[in-house]
Design a protein around this motif. Structure first.
Motif, mmCIF file in Angstrom:
data_model
loop_
_atom_site.group_PDB
_atom_site.id
_atom_site.type_symbol
_atom_site.label_atom_id
_atom_site.label_comp_id
_atom_site.label_asym_id
_atom_site.label_seq_id
_atom_site.Cartn_x
_atom_site.Cartn_y
_atom_site.Cartn_z
ATOM 1 N N VAL A 32 0.932 -1.167 0.080
ATOM 2 C CA VAL A 32 0.122 0.049 0.142
ATOM 3 C C VAL A 32 0.971 1.277 -0.039
ATOM 4 C CG1 VAL A 32 -1.647 1.230 1.341
ATOM 5 C CG2 VAL A 32 -1.960 -1.033 1.335
ATOM 6 N N LYS A 33 0.718 1.995 -0.932
ATOM 7 C CA LYS A 33 1.453 3.611 -1.039
ATOM 8 C C LYS A 33 1.167 4.091 0.367
ATOM 9 C CE LYS A 33 2.673 6.918 -4.374
ATOM 10 N NZ LYS A 33 1.511 7.968 -4.495
ATOM 11 N N LYS A 34 2.197 4.777 1.076
ATOM 12 C CA LYS A 34 2.155 5.698 2.022
ATOM 13 C C LYS A 34 1.569 7.103 1.375
ATOM 14 C CE LYS A 34 4.631 7.267 5.984
ATOM 15 N NZ LYS A 34 5.965 7.631 6.521
ATOM 16 N N ASN A 35 0.223 7.452 2.098
ATOM 17 C CA ASN A 35 -0.270 8.571 1.700
ATOM 18 C C ASN A 35 -0.259 9.772 2.629
ATOM 19 O OD1 ASN A 35 -1.863 10.718 0.776
ATOM 20 N ND2 ASN A 35 -3.782 9.177 0.067
ATOM 21 N N GLU A 36 0.342 10.885 2.585
ATOM 22 C CA GLU A 36 0.596 11.746 3.478
ATOM 23 C C GLU A 36 -0.784 12.374 3.998
ATOM 24 O OE1 GLU A 36 2.826 13.147 5.517
ATOM 25 O OE2 GLU A 36 4.578 11.616 5.205
ATOM 26 N N GLN A 37 -1.692 12.285 3.058
ATOM 27 C CA GLN A 37 -3.237 12.769 3.323
ATOM 28 C C GLN A 37 -3.672 11.885 4.620
ATOM 29 O OE1 GLN A 37 -5.733 13.245 -0.144
ATOM 30 N NE2 GLN A 37 -5.382 15.289 0.212
ATOM 31 N N TYR A 38 -3.391 10.910 4.762
ATOM 32 C CA TYR A 38 -3.711 10.063 5.745
ATOM 33 C C TYR A 38 -2.938 10.211 7.086
ATOM 34 C CZ TYR A 38 -7.017 7.879 2.508
ATOM 35 O OH TYR A 38 -7.790 7.474 1.696
ATOM 36 N N ILE A 39 -1.981 11.186 7.173
ATOM 37 C CA ILE A 39 -1.245 11.296 8.206
ATOM 38 C C ILE A 39 -1.544 12.611 8.879
ATOM 39 C CG2 ILE A 39 1.042 11.271 9.079
ATOM 40 C CD1 ILE A 39 1.672 9.660 7.118
ATOM 41 N N PHE A 40 -2.055 12.613 10.061
ATOM 42 C CA PHE A 40 -2.675 13.886 10.774
ATOM 43 C C PHE A 40 -1.648 14.074 11.897
ATOM 44 C CE2 PHE A 40 -4.851 16.495 13.751
ATOM 45 C CZ PHE A 40 -5.396 17.534 13.051
ATOM 46 N N ARG A 41 -0.831 15.262 11.858
ATOM 47 C CA ARG A 41 0.124 15.545 12.820
ATOM 48 C C ARG A 41 -0.170 16.512 14.073
ATOM 49 N NH1 ARG A 41 4.558 12.675 11.270
ATOM 50 N NH2 ARG A 41 4.444 12.183 8.964
ATOM 51 N N CYS A 42 -0.207 16.119 15.175
ATOM 52 C CA CYS A 42 -0.538 17.275 16.309
ATOM 53 C C CYS A 42 0.142 16.972 17.449
ATOM 54 C CB CYS A 42 -2.101 16.728 16.308
ATOM 55 S SG CYS A 42 -2.585 15.131 16.623
ATOM 56 N N SER A 43 -0.692 17.331 18.687
ATOM 57 C CA SER A 43 0.172 16.984 20.057
ATOM 58 C C SER A 43 -0.612 15.668 20.483
ATOM 59 C CB SER A 43 -0.028 18.332 20.550
ATOM 60 O OG SER A 43 0.401 18.185 22.156
ATOM 61 N N TYR A 44 -0.549 15.585 21.955
ATOM 62 C CA TYR A 44 -1.011 14.294 22.618
ATOM 63 C C TYR A 44 -2.350 14.465 23.077
ATOM 64 C CZ TYR A 44 3.600 12.137 22.657
ATOM 65 O OH TYR A 44 4.872 11.645 22.482
ATOM 66 N N GLU A 45 -2.969 15.610 22.941
ATOM 67 C CA GLU A 45 -4.336 16.155 23.385
ATOM 68 C C GLU A 45 -5.533 15.296 22.885
ATOM 69 O OE1 GLU A 45 -4.228 18.135 26.280
ATOM 70 O OE2 GLU A 45 -2.044 18.159 26.128
ATOM 71 N N TYR A 46 -6.409 15.000 23.674
ATOM 72 C CA TYR A 46 -7.823 14.601 23.277
ATOM 73 C C TYR A 46 -8.328 15.463 22.260
ATOM 74 C CZ TYR A 46 -12.978 14.857 24.017
ATOM 75 O OH TYR A 46 -14.284 14.834 23.757
ATOM 76 N N THR A 47 -8.217 16.897 22.452
ATOM 77 C CA THR A 47 -8.779 17.649 21.400
ATOM 78 C C THR A 47 -8.089 17.516 20.036
ATOM 79 O OG1 THR A 47 -7.369 19.171 22.382
ATOM 80 C CG2 THR A 47 -9.571 19.460 22.937
ATOM 81 N N ASP A 48 -7.046 16.947 20.017
ATOM 82 C CA ASP A 48 -6.134 16.858 18.779
ATOM 83 C C ASP A 48 -6.820 15.629 18.047
ATOM 84 O OD1 ASP A 48 -4.252 18.812 18.927
ATOM 85 O OD2 ASP A 48 -3.206 17.749 20.561
ATOM 86 N N GLY A 49 -7.594 14.752 18.836
ATOM 87 C CA GLY A 49 -7.891 13.496 18.280
ATOM 88 C C GLY A 49 -9.130 13.854 17.459
#
Lengths: 333, 333
Positions: free
Chosen positions: A208-225
């Motif tokens: 499967v080709k890694k798709n940067e669109q499917y990667i969400f970068r944030c902090s550790y917080e609940y609200t980031d989820g």
DNA sequence: GTGAAAGCGCTAACAC
DNA sequence: GTGTTAGCGCTTTCAC
């Protein structure tokens, strides 16, 4: 004003040396003098001043544990493992760095100024070089994290493999669009980076080709989820499954899915990481990767104490303990 | 082997007294000697040994905080309040008693043996008498709990009134069958008992007869909440609302309701206590009573430090801070 | 402005 | 089996 060993000695009609011997159960005190001394100790309400003792002995029998935060229940079982392995030989002092380098350094002063004999870091902002320097002069260990290039006692799991296991379980079930919620990568901590590496390797192995669109970068917080879910759902082809590098992020994803009317477990599968108690209590139960926390705590202290007591060369190994995938309703993988 | 003040003095060509003066920024050191001393300190990597300093000064600038447990995120904000008020004048050492009297006493030894200057108890197994005795000789304070008959610095909320507020909100909405999930009453801690008293008073004021069938006594665990729900639903007339003395119990109740097919918010309303972060993250959001945790932490330390620094008579007051009812989906009251 | 020296409370050689 | 004493590393009074 405060009663000292001298006062006890005088009151009991013996020398301070004898009182000290009784205090330390050291050899050569007759039963009767011991009894008499103990009696006066009790009567005077005497408690030995450890500042004197520690200064003389050049040790405090205190171990410092630096926690990145106290908001995470994740650390509680590790702490219990640490305590169980340390007490009664050592007292365990917990301090919080709030993942702040300045604070962490201030806390490490306790090592320099001899307030503690050793320190365990359950996360760190220090560079590998700084850790190596510390390890030369003091007794320190890393738990739950590793530092690339640092050689010091480390107890952790194989984060790459753990993430690989979770993501490849999704792949085995036929999922191909798999989201990743992770930290922004600015941290010194490697566990997130390792988990991302496992995610990537699993995708690769399944072609499967890694798709940067499917990667969400944030902090550790609940609200980031929560933000992550909203982001993913805004994509033309939203993921069918999401792997989060922490349980709290998974909770955020699930909570927001609920608010956006997305059915978790069927429409979207979610996997967290750490197996904090919340994952079992949540509705739905959250699939996650479990770390052997208690055992990690025990192990790191046991080996650290061995280091402190040995005069031989210090153990600076990395110990890898086994992880486990815990399947619950949020992803029946 | 380890560099001491003496070594620094020799290397800098001054006396130890001068080095000490530089270390403490005390008066009367010429700028140039100070600079020279600081230079050698840096060069030798010298760190003052606090065991010597503390012994001499008869203080450690450490404050012990005894936590009943580390599994509860409830304490995290209190701890932050404590830290913020203490640092940088004092270091805060966290220790866990696991609500065990033996362990608590072992930790209090740190007070006796002068490892710390003061202690804050976020819960205790000690009797009022024991607390009074301690308060005579040492600097201690209670936070989040009170002890009937003990007179020592205490920072808490009005637990009776808080429970009254929650339960009377149910009553105002017309509910009459109101369950209570509380502890078995064997604990020394009064917060549970106070909350039960508030529950009872609210019922009385609304002319509702207190029904022992609607009271489930257990421990603090999540699983106890689950048992409570099952018990309540086995009654001929199950309650329409449940007040739990802790959030974790409320989570258990809600989770089990889900498993038994009972709709929370409509069929059954649930209110927790403490406003831990989980209550906001849960599905449904959990109605609860919020304590001003951060402020409680700040307050207790601020007043404790005042006590330590004052030579006058010690402040042994009880400070009551305001609580707040937080309404969420589990009970729209 | 700086140094000498006492002493914080304790342990551990060493002597008896 | 017990006492005397030095000294752990530091701060602080008192001289100068």
């Amino acid at each position: 004003m405060n009663v000292t060993i001298k006062d006890v000695a005088k009151a009991a009609g013996v020398s301070v040396a004898t009182v000290s011997r009784v205090l330390n159960n050291s050899s050569a005190v007759s039963d009767e003098t011991a009894a008499a001394v103990n009696e006066t100790i009790k009567q005077m309400g005497y408690s030995p001043n450890f500042l004197g003792r520690n200064l003389r002995k050049r040790e405090t029998k205190n171990i410092l544990v630096i926690l990145p935060s106290t908001e995470q229940t994740f650390y509680s079982k590790i702490i219990r493992g640490i305590q169980d392995a340390a007490v009664p030989d050592y007292d365990v002092l917990l301090c919080t760095s709030y993942s702040d380098l300045q604070t962490e350094m201030r806390l490490l002063e306790m090592l320099f100024n001899r307030t503690v004999d050793a320190a365990v870091l359950l996360g760190t902002q220090l560079s590998a070089e700084a850790l190596n320097d510390l390890n030369k002069k003091y007794h320190i260990a890393l738990c739950c994290e590793r530092s690339e290039g640092a050689r010091l006692l480390t107890v952790t799991i194989d984060n790459k493999q753990a993430a690989y296991d979770a993501v490849s379980a999704f792949l085995k079930k036929g999922k191909r669009k798999i989201g990743l919620v992770t930290t922004s990568g600015q941290t010194v901590a490697l566990s997130s980076a390792d988990r991302e590496e496992g995610y990537t390797r699993a995708l690769e192995e399944y072609g499967v080709k890694k798709n940067e669109q499917y990667i969400f970068r944030c902090s550790y917080e609940y609200t980031d989820g929560k933000k992550a879910l909203t982001y993913f759902m805004s994509l033309p082809e939203p993921p069918e499954a999401v792997f989060c590098i922490s349980d709290l992020l998974a909770v955020g994803v699930i909570r927001q899915a609920r608010e956006e009317g997305i059915e978790i477990g069927s429409e979207l599968q979610v996997c967290g990481f750490d197996n904090i108690s919340l994952t079992e209590m949540y509705i739905p139960g959250i699939t996650t990767v479990s770390q052997p926390c208690y055992e990690m705590g025990r192990t790191v202290i046991t080996k650290l104490i061995e280091n402190m007591q040995a005069d031989s060369v210090k153990n600076s190994d990395t110990v890898i303990l086994p992880h486990e995938l815990i399947v619950r309703d949020s992803a029946l993988i």
